[in-house]
Design a protein around this motif. Sequence first.
Motif, PDB file in Angstrom:
ATOM      1  N   TYR A  75       0.827  -1.197   0.000  1.00 29.84           N
ATOM      2  CA  TYR A  75       0.000   0.000   0.000  1.00 29.84           C
ATOM      3  C   TYR A  75       0.866   1.254   0.000  1.00 29.84           C
ATOM      4  O   TYR A  75       1.912   1.294   0.667  1.00 29.84           O
ATOM      5  N   CYS A  76       0.423   2.261  -0.710  1.00 26.97           N
ATOM      6  CA  CYS A  76       0.993   3.584  -0.490  1.00 26.97           C
ATOM      7  C   CYS A  76      -0.029   4.397   0.285  1.00 26.97           C
ATOM      8  O   CYS A  76      -1.241   4.169   0.181  1.00 26.97           O
ATOM      9  N   ALA A  77       0.470   5.325   1.057  1.00 29.89           N
ATOM     10  CA  ALA A  77      -0.407   6.105   1.916  1.00 29.89           C
ATOM     11  C   ALA A  77       0.206   7.477   2.154  1.00 29.89           C
ATOM     12  O   ALA A  77       1.419   7.662   2.039  1.00 29.89           O
ATOM     13  N   LYS A  78      -0.659   8.409   2.474  1.00 31.91           N
ATOM     14  CA  LYS A  78      -0.214   9.757   2.834  1.00 31.91           C
ATOM     15  C   LYS A  78      -0.377   9.923   4.338  1.00 31.91           C
ATOM     16  O   LYS A  78      -1.465   9.688   4.877  1.00 31.91           O
ATOM     17  N   GLU A  79       0.696  10.313   4.957  1.00 35.02           N
ATOM     18  CA  GLU A  79       0.680  10.597   6.382  1.00 35.02           C
ATOM     19  C   GLU A  79       0.857  12.096   6.559  1.00 35.02           C
ATOM     20  O   GLU A  79       1.748  12.694   5.967  1.00 35.02           O
ATOM     21  N   THR A  80      -0.014  12.675   7.361  1.00 37.81           N
ATOM     22  CA  THR A  80       0.015  14.117   7.571  1.00 37.81           C
ATOM     23  C   THR A  80       0.426  14.417   9.007  1.00 37.81           C
ATOM     24  O   THR A  80      -0.100  13.813   9.949  1.00 37.81           O
ATOM     25  N   ARG A  81       1.353  15.336   9.146  1.00 43.29           N
ATOM     26  CA  ARG A  81       1.734  15.787  10.479  1.00 43.29           C
ATOM     27  C   ARG A  81       0.712  16.825  10.924  1.00 43.29           C
ATOM     28  O   ARG A  81       0.612  17.911  10.340  1.00 43.29           O
ATOM     29  N   ILE A  82      -0.027  16.499  11.957  1.00 44.20           N
ATOM     30  CA  ILE A  82      -1.060  17.400  12.459  1.00 44.20           C
ATOM     31  C   ILE A  82      -0.393  18.496  13.283  1.00 44.20           C
ATOM     32  O   ILE A  82      -0.585  19.694  13.033  1.00 44.20           O
ATOM     33  N   VAL A  83       0.332  18.081  14.274  1.00 43.75           N
ATOM     34  CA  VAL A  83       1.195  18.947  15.063  1.00 43.75           C
ATOM     35  C   VAL A  83       2.449  18.134  15.345  1.00 43.75           C
ATOM     36  O   VAL A  83       2.486  16.928  15.075  1.00 43.75           O
ATOM     37  N   GLU A  84       3.475  18.737  15.875  1.00 44.03           N
ATOM     38  CA  GLU A  84       4.709  18.020  16.153  1.00 44.03           C
ATOM     39  C   GLU A  84       4.419  16.809  17.020  1.00 44.03           C
ATOM     40  O   GLU A  84       3.814  16.917  18.083  1.00 44.03           O
TER      41      GLU A  84
END
Length: 121
Positions: free
Chosen positions: A94-103
């Motif tokens: 799988y490819c996926a996008k991970e988003t940094r919400i806050v540090e």
Amino acid sequence: HLQESGPGLVKTSQSLSLTCTVLGGSLTTSDYYWTWIRQSPGKGLEWMGAISYNGDTYYSPTLKNRTSISRDTSKKLFTLHLTSVTPQDTAVYYCAKETRIVEGLYEYDDWGQGTQVTVSS
């Protein structure tokens, strides 16, 4: 949305390349990490590595000697390269996008549908 592509069958000792096309959005959007994850039969999800919005790469310690991730920002795709494959590399990738919400806080907010890769002995 993300879409994986690549060979469904590879032979032992060969190299595997899988591509993830980003449908909409940009690879360089701040705080996005473009990730590869796999799931072998009967096992849980295994994080393999990621390439960040600024091109930094991160790899699983257990796979780093065989793994590399590259990107083509103009084509909006990123590619997983895995060398010296064995039947143990048979998995759904799988490819996926991970988003940094806050540090320190991240979430996976977009996934491809997954692509089956079988390594024949």
